[in-house]
Design an enzyme around this catalytic site. Structure first.
Site, PDB file in Angstrom:
ATOM      1  N   ASP A 170       0.845  -1.246   0.002  1.00 49.37           N
ATOM      2  CA  ASP A 170      -0.147   0.098   0.135  1.00 49.37           C
ATOM      3  C   ASP A 170       0.908   1.190   0.081  1.00 49.37           C
ATOM      4  O   ASP A 170       1.957   1.174   0.679  1.00 49.37           O
ATOM      5  CB  ASP A 170      -0.665  -0.020   1.334  1.00 49.37           C
ATOM      6  N   ASP A 191      -0.767  -2.757  -4.284  1.00 51.25           N
ATOM      7  CA  ASP A 191      -1.914  -2.568  -3.231  1.00 51.25           C
ATOM      8  C   ASP A 191      -2.585  -1.461  -3.437  1.00 51.25           C
ATOM      9  O   ASP A 191      -2.437  -0.589  -4.445  1.00 51.25           O
ATOM     10  CB  ASP A 191      -1.673  -2.986  -2.059  1.00 51.25           C
ATOM     11  N   ASP A 192      -3.313  -0.996  -2.295  1.00 48.06           N
ATOM     12  CA  ASP A 192      -4.229   0.287  -2.327  1.00 48.06           C
ATOM     13  C   ASP A 192      -2.988   1.437  -2.663  1.00 48.06           C
ATOM     14  O   ASP A 192      -2.108   1.664  -1.907  1.00 48.06           O
ATOM     15  CB  ASP A 192      -4.935   0.519  -1.306  1.00 48.06           C
ATOM     16  N   HIS A 214      -4.117  -1.168  -6.798  1.00 46.46           N
ATOM     17  CA  HIS A 214      -5.595  -1.617  -6.659  1.00 46.46           C
ATOM     18  C   HIS A 214      -6.491  -0.246  -6.135  1.00 46.46           C
ATOM     19  O   HIS A 214      -7.557  -0.480  -5.854  1.00 46.46           O
ATOM     20  CB  HIS A 214      -5.452  -2.404  -5.391  1.00 46.46           C
ATOM     21  N   ARG A 246     -13.053   3.262  -4.583  1.00 43.15           N
ATOM     22  CA  ARG A 246     -13.843   2.374  -4.004  1.00 43.15           C
ATOM     23  C   ARG A 246     -14.034   2.823  -2.571  1.00 43.15           C
ATOM     24  O   ARG A 246     -13.185   3.444  -1.998  1.00 43.15           O
ATOM     25  CB  ARG A 246     -13.628   0.871  -4.004  1.00 43.15           C
ATOM     26  N   LYS A 248     -15.741   0.798   0.764  1.00 40.33           N
ATOM     27  CA  LYS A 248     -15.921  -0.485   1.032  1.00 40.33           C
ATOM     28  C   LYS A 248     -16.088  -0.662   2.735  1.00 40.33           C
ATOM     29  O   LYS A 248     -15.741  -0.048   3.336  1.00 40.33           O
ATOM     30  CB  LYS A 248     -14.891  -1.662   0.569  1.00 40.33           C
TER      31      LYS A 248
END
Length: 352
Positions: A170, A191-192, A214, A246, A248
């Site tokens: 991340d 990743d994020d 991501h 996103r 979530k």
């Protein structure tokens, strides 16, 4: 020490500086009277953090210069620990904080051997500018318990990890923070780009570029039930990520996500989903029916545009009945796979 220079008839006072070239010199430098500490070409021993946490006086400027490296050991890290008030953290031109992540990468991320996170930051009323972090073994910047902090011109460069087995790298992870700004920065990772979690208020993520990972994620209901409020993600580019943006929440989780704004976001060549709003995350992915308990309210999607690759999905939404007060304006095209969209507040038109 104060340095005085007589020039053109004027007496100038210059803040004294000290250069630190090995880890043994650092504690003495922090305890001294120098206002500028320059860390240059330091080799940090394995299993040890570069400690910019204890004894660092308010008002100090810390400069990173040359190449900062770290010994190899399977541990949690972080490689660098920064904590304090009224600090100025600067990356000088040509420097690199080199995690040499290939020594840990094993294609397994958190499920493999222990890998140290790179830089832990807990600051107040401070600025972090121009840092270049290369090849972090795991997370890049862990921003925790920060208040009134600006991050500008940060480069998280993990592009080597795309071919050398990096995972869960991340870029910025933020939790328990207030009035934090991340601006004009770039993340290339696995990743994020941004993973924003509980107990955050007034977080700004402006004019940043996210590549290879991501996407940008706001995550609620994961562990700590404290709310996420007043989040502004603006003017960013998300390029060749699997997800664009996103929000979530965890299935069965508690909390609140209120006042998240995505404005003027460009998505380019997204492989899986352009915009994802999900209330059923569990064990690493969307599973089963969404649950109430962590409502997504006052969500604004404005001028989010771009393309998803053919096998992807433009917009996917699965949320519970407690979602409310959304505003939506998007133009994401290209994805041919239609996925479910359910649970949106009444009156909201979403191009699913």
């Amino acid at each position: 020490m104060k340095v005085e220079i007589f020039a053109l008839g004027c007496l100038l006072t210059v803040a004294a500086a000290i250069e630190v070239n090995n880890i043994q010199q650092l504690e003495a430098a922090k305890k001294g009277n120098d206002k500028v500490i320059t860390l240059k070409n330091i080799q940090v021993p394995a299993g040890q953090s570069l400690n910019l946490e204890t004894n660092l006086k308010p008002g100090t400027t810390v400069e990173f210069a040359g190449r900062i490296t770290f010994g190899h050991q399977n541990w949690d890290g972080p490689l660098v620990r920064i904590k304090g008030k009224n600090l100025n953290i600067i990356g000088k031109p040509g420097h690199v904080i080199d995690g040499e992540g290939h020594r840990w990468w094993d294609h397994k991320g958190q499920r493999g051997s222990k890998k140290p996170n790179a830089i832990y930051v807990q600051l107040e009323n401070s600025k972090v500018n121009g840092l270049y972090l290369k090849n972090a073994p795991a997370w890049g910047f862990s921003v925790n318990g920060c208040k009134d902090v600006d991050f500008t011109n940060i480069n998280v460069d993990n592009k080597d990890g795309h071919t050398k087995g990096a995972l869960n790298t991340d870029g910025f992870g933020i939790a328990a923070s207030r009035n934090v700004k991340i601006m004009n920065s770039r993340v290339n990772n696995q990743d994020d780009c941004l993973a924003l979690q509980s107990d955050c208020d007034h977080i700004y993520f402006d004019n940043n570029v996210c590549e290879g990972g991501h996407g940008i994620a706001v995550i609620g209901g994961y562990g700590n039930p404290k709310p996420i409020t007043n989040i502004f993600i603006r003017g960013c580019q998300v390029i060749k990520n699997n997800i664009g943006i996103r929000v979530k929440t965890m299935r069965g989780g508690k909390g609140l996500i209120k006042g998240v704004t995505f404005d003027n976001i460009v998505l380019k060549d997204i492989s899986d989903t352009g915009i994802m709003i999900m209330g059923n995350y569990y064990n690493g992915g969307p599973t089963g029916e969404p649950t109430n308990g962590c409502p997504i309210t006052d969500l604004t999607i404005n001028n989010v545009r771009g393309n998803v690759l053919n096998n992807g999905t433009n917009v996917r939404i699965v949320v519970a009945s407690d979602a409310s007060n959304w505003k939506w304006n998007s133009n994401v095209q290209g994805g041919k796979q239609k996925r479910e969209c359910k649970g949106m507040p009444k009156g909201v038109k979403v191009p699913c």
